[in-house]
Write a protein that holds these residues in place. Structure first.
Motif, short mmCIF file in Angstrom:
data_model
loop_
_atom_site.label_atom_id
_atom_site.label_comp_id
_atom_site.label_asym_id
_atom_site.label_seq_id
_atom_site.Cartn_x
_atom_site.Cartn_y
_atom_site.Cartn_z
N ALA A 13 0.99 -1.35 -0.13
CA ALA A 13 -0.02 0.13 0.13
C ALA A 13 0.79 1.44 0.17
O ALA A 13 2.15 1.00 0.52
CB ALA A 13 -0.86 -0.03 1.19
N LYS A 14 0.35 2.51 -0.27
CA LYS A 14 1.16 3.49 -0.46
C LYS A 14 1.80 3.96 1.03
O LYS A 14 3.00 4.56 0.85
CB LYS A 14 0.45 4.85 -0.83
N SER A 15 1.37 3.60 1.94
CA SER A 15 1.66 3.96 3.37
C SER A 15 2.72 2.79 3.91
O SER A 15 3.43 2.96 4.84
CB SER A 15 0.67 3.93 4.22
N GLN A 16 2.90 1.67 3.04
CA GLN A 16 3.95 0.51 3.48
C GLN A 16 5.13 1.01 3.17
O GLN A 16 5.45 1.23 1.95
CB GLN A 16 3.26 -0.57 3.18
N ALA A 17 6.22 0.51 3.88
CA ALA A 17 7.61 0.57 3.59
C ALA A 17 8.33 -0.87 3.37
O ALA A 17 9.05 -0.97 2.64
CB ALA A 17 8.39 1.10 4.88
N GLU A 18 7.66 -1.86 3.98
CA GLU A 18 7.90 -3.25 3.78
C GLU A 18 6.86 -3.95 3.59
O GLU A 18 5.49 -3.85 3.71
CB GLU A 18 8.22 -3.91 5.26
#
Length: 74
Positions: A13-18
């Motif tokens: 998702a756009k807010s995920q880094a991993e």
């Protein structure tokens, strides 16, 4: 595309880094032995070598993000 079916998997998702490493897909495949051999030639990591299980003959491999993918002999 698989016949008339489109399968899309979005890793982040756009807010995920991993990437989510808990998602696990399973596929029943026709040419199991040939597919396993080709994956080994490509140095794909195996979590479970091909073996009989209570769910049928299967193996578990890793995708590039570390997610597990189950492959079953159809």
């Amino acid at each position: 595309m698989i016949g008339q079916t489109v399968l899309e998997i979005y890793p982040l998702a756009k807010s995920q880094a991993e990437p989510d490493k808990y998602l696990r897909l399973g596929f029943a495949i026709d040419d199991f032995e040939t597919t396993v051999q080709r994956l080994k030639e490509l140095n794909i990591p195996f979590y479970l070598d091909p073996a009989p299980t209570e769910f049928g003959f299967m193996t578990v491999i890793s995708d590039p993000d570390g997610r597990k993918i189950e492959l079953y002999k159809k």
